[in-house]
Design a protein around this motif. Structure first.
Motif, PDB file in Angstrom:
ATOM      1  N   ARG A  38     -16.001   1.510  14.677  1.00 16.74           N
ATOM      2  CA  ARG A  38     -15.376   1.762  16.137  1.00 16.74           C
ATOM      3  C   ARG A  38     -16.404   3.487  16.851  1.00 16.74           C
ATOM      4  NH1 ARG A  38     -11.144   6.003  13.080  1.00 16.74           N
ATOM      5  NH2 ARG A  38     -12.287   7.453  12.083  1.00 16.74           N
ATOM      6  N   VAL A  48     -16.642   2.336   9.953  1.00 18.40           N
ATOM      7  CA  VAL A  48     -15.791   2.034   9.032  1.00 18.40           C
ATOM      8  C   VAL A  48     -14.902   1.856   7.405  1.00 18.40           C
ATOM      9  CG1 VAL A  48     -12.785   2.157   9.691  1.00 18.40           C
ATOM     10  CG2 VAL A  48     -14.013   2.192  11.160  1.00 18.40           C
ATOM     11  N   SER A  63     -13.354   9.017   6.102  1.00 15.89           N
ATOM     12  CA  SER A  63     -11.835   9.277   7.535  1.00 15.89           C
ATOM     13  C   SER A  63     -11.209   8.844   7.702  1.00 15.89           C
ATOM     14  CB  SER A  63     -12.570   9.820   8.738  1.00 15.89           C
ATOM     15  OG  SER A  63     -13.448   8.297   9.145  1.00 15.89           O
ATOM     16  N   VAL A  64     -11.555   7.651   6.518  1.00 14.80           N
ATOM     17  CA  VAL A  64     -10.153   6.946   6.551  1.00 14.80           C
ATOM     18  C   VAL A  64     -10.027   5.917   4.936  1.00 14.80           C
ATOM     19  CG1 VAL A  64     -11.123   5.856   8.268  1.00 14.80           C
ATOM     20  CG2 VAL A  64     -11.823   4.248   6.626  1.00 14.80           C
ATOM     21  N   MET A  83      -4.668  -1.220   8.959  1.00 15.76           N
ATOM     22  CA  MET A  83      -4.912   0.413   9.488  1.00 15.76           C
ATOM     23  C   MET A  83      -3.459   1.149   9.269  1.00 15.76           C
ATOM     24  SD  MET A  83      -7.597   0.001  12.527  1.00 15.76           S
ATOM     25  CE  MET A  83      -6.527  -0.143  13.590  1.00 15.76           C
ATOM     26  N   LEU A  86      -2.333   6.310  11.315  1.00 13.37           N
ATOM     27  CA  LEU A  86      -3.337   5.679  11.958  1.00 13.37           C
ATOM     28  C   LEU A  86      -2.888   7.948  13.376  1.00 13.37           C
ATOM     29  CD1 LEU A  86      -3.384   3.092  13.898  1.00 13.37           C
ATOM     30  CD2 LEU A  86      -4.643   4.135  13.384  1.00 13.37           C
ATOM     31  N   ASP A  90      -8.201   8.535  15.029  1.00 13.93           N
ATOM     32  CA  ASP A  90      -9.076   7.163  14.944  1.00 13.93           C
ATOM     33  C   ASP A  90      -8.703   6.507  16.469  1.00 13.93           C
ATOM     34  OD1 ASP A  90      -6.671   7.686  12.264  1.00 13.93           O
ATOM     35  OD2 ASP A  90      -8.617   7.474  12.296  1.00 13.93           O
ATOM     36  N   TYR A  94     -12.979  -0.971  18.837  1.00 15.77           N
ATOM     37  CA  TYR A  94     -13.205  -1.058  16.469  1.00 15.77           C
ATOM     38  C   TYR A  94     -13.730  -2.116  17.054  1.00 15.77           C
ATOM     39  CZ  TYR A  94     -10.862   3.109  14.681  1.00 15.77           C
ATOM     40  OH  TYR A  94     -10.015   3.604  15.035  1.00 15.77           O
TER      41      TYR A  94
END
Length: 127
Positions: A38, A48, A63-64, A83, A86, A90, A94
């Motif tokens: 992203r 990601v 972070s995800v 996802m 969110l 974010d 992407y």
């Protein structure tokens, strides 16, 4: 024609969910390592998630982790990025991409190791 086409982006409120799709045509996606990246305005592209094709090992950016899930559906020649929860941070375009010469990926998410990219899909998280 060899293509990767992302879809599923959009506007979602904080705490919401989206599922991005990366549909491949012209080649069998199942044989390639694939990554999701992203890029937010003014920021560098960041990795990601990725999935290897040899043993389907998956990696996630810190972070995800716990919020995003990468999954393949070989019958549809598609990879998804589910996802959830969110957050505004974010928000980004992407992209999906494949490694043309390797079946594995790594958590270094070096975008220079990916050879073929889709056009991207915008995800905006805002109230």
């Amino acid at each position: 024609q060899v293509q990767l086409v992302e879809s599923g982006g959009g506007l979602v409120q904080p705490g919401g969910s989206l599922r991005l799709s990366c549909a491949a045509s012209g080649f069998p996606l199942e044989y390639y390592a694939i990554g999701w990246f992203r890029q937010a305005p003014g920021k560098e592209r960041e990795g990601v998630s990725c999935a290897s094709s040899d043993d389907n090992t998956t990696y996630y950016a810190d972070s995800v982790k716990g919020r995003f899930t990468i999954a393949r559906e070989n019958a549809k020649n598609t990879v998804y990025l589910q996802m959830s929860n969110l957050q505004p941070e974010d928000t980004a375009i992407y992209y999906c991409a494949i490694r043309g010469f390797y079946s594995y990926c790594s958590e270094t998410f070096n975008h220079q190791e990916y050879d073929f990219w889709g056009q991207g899909t915008q995800v905006t998280v805002s109230s």
